[in-house]
Enzyme design. Structure first.
Site, PDB file in Angstrom:
ATOM      1  N   PRO A 216       0.814  -1.212   0.000  1.00 35.11           N
ATOM      2  CA  PRO A 216       0.000   0.000   0.000  1.00 35.11           C
ATOM      3  C   PRO A 216       0.852   1.269   0.000  1.00 35.11           C
ATOM      4  CG  PRO A 216      -0.183  -1.175   2.106  1.00 35.11           C
ATOM      5  CD  PRO A 216       0.622  -2.030   1.195  1.00 35.11           C
ATOM      6  N   THR A 219       4.221   3.027   2.511  1.00 31.31           N
ATOM      7  CA  THR A 219       4.886   2.044   3.356  1.00 31.31           C
ATOM      8  C   THR A 219       6.399   2.085   3.196  1.00 31.31           C
ATOM      9  OG1 THR A 219       4.314   0.471   1.631  1.00 31.31           O
ATOM     10  CG2 THR A 219       3.025   0.394   3.644  1.00 31.31           C
ATOM     11  N   THR A 222       9.333   3.724  -2.171  1.00 30.64           N
ATOM     12  CA  THR A 222      10.259   4.661  -2.798  1.00 30.64           C
ATOM     13  C   THR A 222      11.505   4.817  -1.936  1.00 30.64           C
ATOM     14  OG1 THR A 222       8.277   5.835  -3.486  1.00 30.64           O
ATOM     15  CG2 THR A 222      10.370   6.943  -3.865  1.00 30.64           C
ATOM     16  N   GLU A 437     -23.876  10.867  17.055  1.00 25.77           N
ATOM     17  CA  GLU A 437     -22.578  10.372  17.529  1.00 25.77           C
ATOM     18  C   GLU A 437     -22.724   9.558  18.816  1.00 25.77           C
ATOM     19  OE1 GLU A 437     -20.085  10.362  15.624  1.00 25.77           O
ATOM     20  OE2 GLU A 437     -20.955  11.763  14.190  1.00 25.77           O
ATOM     21  N   HIS A 440     -23.707   6.082  17.955  1.00 27.35           N
ATOM     22  CA  HIS A 440     -22.568   5.210  17.620  1.00 27.35           C
ATOM     23  C   HIS A 440     -21.858   4.755  18.895  1.00 27.35           C
ATOM     24  CE1 HIS A 440     -22.596   5.822  13.315  1.00 27.35           C
ATOM     25  NE2 HIS A 440     -22.328   7.108  13.375  1.00 27.35           N
TER      26      HIS A 440
END
Ligand code: ADP
Ligand code: ZN
Length: 631
Positions: A216, A219, A222, A437, A440
């Protein structure tokens, strides 16, 4: 939207949040699309921040109420050549960002949306029909003017495209890469290929030409490639696959030729191809004809790879997140025949990455890197680097001597959920969001298999007007049916609270995102994990993405229409019964919810422990089993 297991995991692995999303965000009228389209190269927000810190950004144009920026940055490695890039921002013309841009002395321009505010207010009432129409309109327009666009933009486009970049010395060493030990070990050998090829050629070994790094974004792919060049002391050439896609026919192929020519002149060296899937996709799989340019570029790449001997001293490293879509020709022996997986770090890895990036930062005594590592499951190396950098910026802004845990906490929130906005003033919307909220969070607290609540807040971040944060378990390798049902109930908690408190007719669009997640999870339970009456049938593969028509073909044969109906019925059954249970939780706990909502409106944020304590005065709060790794 198609959901994959990755997405389900993503739903849980990072600090889980369920936001109250205002859909308005997705279709603000934009002004001057021509100017915006002029930058075809995209840059991530994190990279933008890095460039900004490095003083490379010269001009920023904000569009769409600060959701998009066209950024001009110079590249000191290429004689300060100007690159134009497009960046998606967390939005809202955030004062924090604007301050920061002004402080950095960039040339800033904010483009007002045509008559924005008033229209938006009106539009949010007509949200669904308008959303659909506007969505279609944009889709249409985008495909209509696909590619580099009108003739006027072509020149600009050619100018802004980075051909390829060359760094004589990357200055990156293996020590700078942390938390991905296996990948590092595998690649250590590549350094020897570059430094002492004779050791291999003497015994008749063929040195591999290509290594594919799979993992992904963020990580450290490069970074690893640069570290190989750094350790071997060779130059580093890099180019991104996505830059070829919108080019004119023939340009991509000639760039590839140029790149290899230059590389041969500078051998031994590393060629790094980022996002190789953009050019390297399976050929001949397009809907309505392939992409000639892409195919030509890919063919050229294959020709070049075959055209040099393994001991020329050039090693090509390519990065992708989608090895499954790559043309099989790329993976043949003599091309990218080595694959190395680079995954998001586990808790130990995160601790090491934090160690690397805190080397040059001033930390207060209260900072414990292992505490930060525990709090950041799912973070990539780049996220962690960004986290420490954001914390350092906050510290400087607050004129403190060293980074403290407060800055770290704020930075985590910012990295995960975007920049902070201004809280709503007390009113009906705010109450509704607060109940949503708290809904939840009630499920998170009362359902045993749900991750515990970390905090509930009404401070907007990114596009969310309120957020409930959950603390995920470190061990997420297997998820049980009960846990999935708990997550579905958790996601439904917001809507259920709206319905119980305000009535069926007053429910809002704010639950749109939650409901999308619910649909995805329930469907996967049925079609992939065999967790329904349908039994242990795996009816869908991991990445159900229709890819350039390929998926469409193979898909239709997977199951019959009769099964399709049964799937729909099974999904419906899961969602319905979960929703019924969620509604019961809301009805049974009305009193404590009222109290929590009042407290939340007064304080904007309630942390998880306090939330649980208050709920425990009214109901029995189950103990949660947690897995705590030792560090
Ligand atoms: P990728 O190529 O996988 O998308 P990058 O190598 O561009 O990721 O990572 C971006 C930045 O994030 C790096 O420059 C580095 O600062 C940081 N980073 C990412 N992974 C790691 C890691 N494993 N160790 C140290 N830093 C990392
Ligand atoms: Zn919600």
């Amino acid at each position: 939207m198609k959901f994959s297991w990755k997405l389900v995991a993503l739903w849980a692995v990072p600090i889980l949040l369920i936001g109250f999303f205002f859909l308005q965000g997705s279709f603000a009228p934009s002004n001057g699309p021509t100017t915006q389209n002029a930058a075809n190269t995209r840059m991530t927000y994190g990279r933008f921040m890095e460039y900004l810190d490095a003083g490379r950004v010269t001009t920023v144009d904000l569009f769409e109420e600060g959701r998009t920026a066209i950024v001009e940055a110079v590249d000191p490695e290429l004689d300060n050549r100007v690159q134009r890039m497009r960046v998606d921002l967390p939005g809202n013309n955030s004062p924090e960002l604007i301050d920061r841009l002004v402080e950095s002395g960039v040339n800033l321009d904010i483009h007002a949306p045509g008559n924005g505010g008033a229209i938006l207010g009106l539009v949010s009432n007509l949200i669904f029909p308008v959303l659909l129409i506007v969505g279609l309109f944009f889709l249409f327009r985008r495909s209509g003017s696909g590619g580099p666009g009108g003739p006027g933009q072509a020149m600009n486009f050619g100018k802004s495209k980075a051909k390829f970049q060359m760094q004589a010395e990357t200055g990156v060493m293996f020590d700078d890469v942390a938390g991905i030990e296996e990948a590092k070990e595998e690649l250590q050998e590549v350094v020897t290929f570059l430094k002492k090829p004779e050791r291999f050629t003497a015994v008749g070994a063929r040195i591999p030409k290509g290594v594919l790094l799979v993992g992904p974004p963020g990580t450290g792919k490069t970074l690893l490639a640069k570290a190989i060049a750094g350790e071997a002391g060779t130059p580093f050439f890099s180019i991104s696959g996505s830059e070829f896609v919108e080019m004119f026919v023939g340009v991509g192929a000639s760039r590839v030729r140029d790149l290899f020519k230059k590389a041969k002149e500078n051998a031994p060296c590393i060629i790094f191809i980022d996002e190789i899937d953009a050019v390297g996709r399976q050929r001949g799989a397009g809907i309505g004809g392939g992409n000639d340019e892409r195919e030509q570029t890919l063919n050229q790449l294959l020709t070049e790879m075959d055209g040099f001997e393994g001991n020329t001293g050039i090693i090509i490293i390519a990065a992708t997140n989608r090895p499954d879509v790559l043309d099989s020709a790329l993976l043949r022996p003599g091309r990218f025949d080595r694959q190395v997986t680079v995954d998001t770090p586990d808790i130990k890895g995160r601790l090491e990455v934090l160690g690397v990036h805190s080397r040059d930062k001033k930390l207060a005594d209260d900072i414990k890197l292992d505490v930060i590592a525990r709090r950041t499951p799912g973070f990539s190396g780049a996220d962690l680097a960004n986290l420490l950098n954001e914390a350092a910026i906050l510290t400087a802004r607050r004129r403190k001597e060293a980074i403290t845990m407060t800055e770290i906490d704020d930075a985590v929130d910012r990295v995960v959920a975007g920049m902070e906005g201004t809280p709503l003033i007390d009113g009906k919307s705010k109450r509704l969001i607060a109940y949503h909220e708290v809904g939840h969070a009630m499920v998170g607290t009362l359902v045993k298999d749900h991750d515990p609540v970390q905090k509930v807040t009404l401070i907007p971040r990114g596009q969310a007007q309120g957020l409930t944060w959950f603390a995920p378990d470190e061990d997420q390798s297997l998820v049980s049916k009960n846990q999935l049902i708990a997550r579905i109930m958790g996601a439904l908690g917001g809507r259920a609270a709206e319905e119980v408190i305000f009535g069926e007719d007053e429910i809002t669009t704010g639950a749109g995102n939650d409901i999308q997640q619910v649909a995805g999870m329930a469907r996967q339970m049925v079609t992939r994990f065999g967790m329904s009456d349908l039994g242990q049938l795996s009816l869908e593969s991991e990445s159900p993405e229709v890819f350039l028509g390929q998926g469409l073909m193979s898909r239709s044969g997977e199951y019959s229409e009769r099964i399709a109906k049964q799937i729909d019925a099974a999904v419906q059954k899961i969602v319905h019964s979960s929703y019924a249970d969620t509604l019961t939780i809301m009805r049974d706990n009305r009193e404590v919810m009222d109290r929590l909502v009042d407290l939340l409106i007064e304080r904007e944020t309630i942390d998880g422990d306090e939330f649980r304590q208050i709920v425990a005065e009214y109901a029995e709060v189950p103990e949660k089993e947690r897995f705590t790794p030792v560090l």
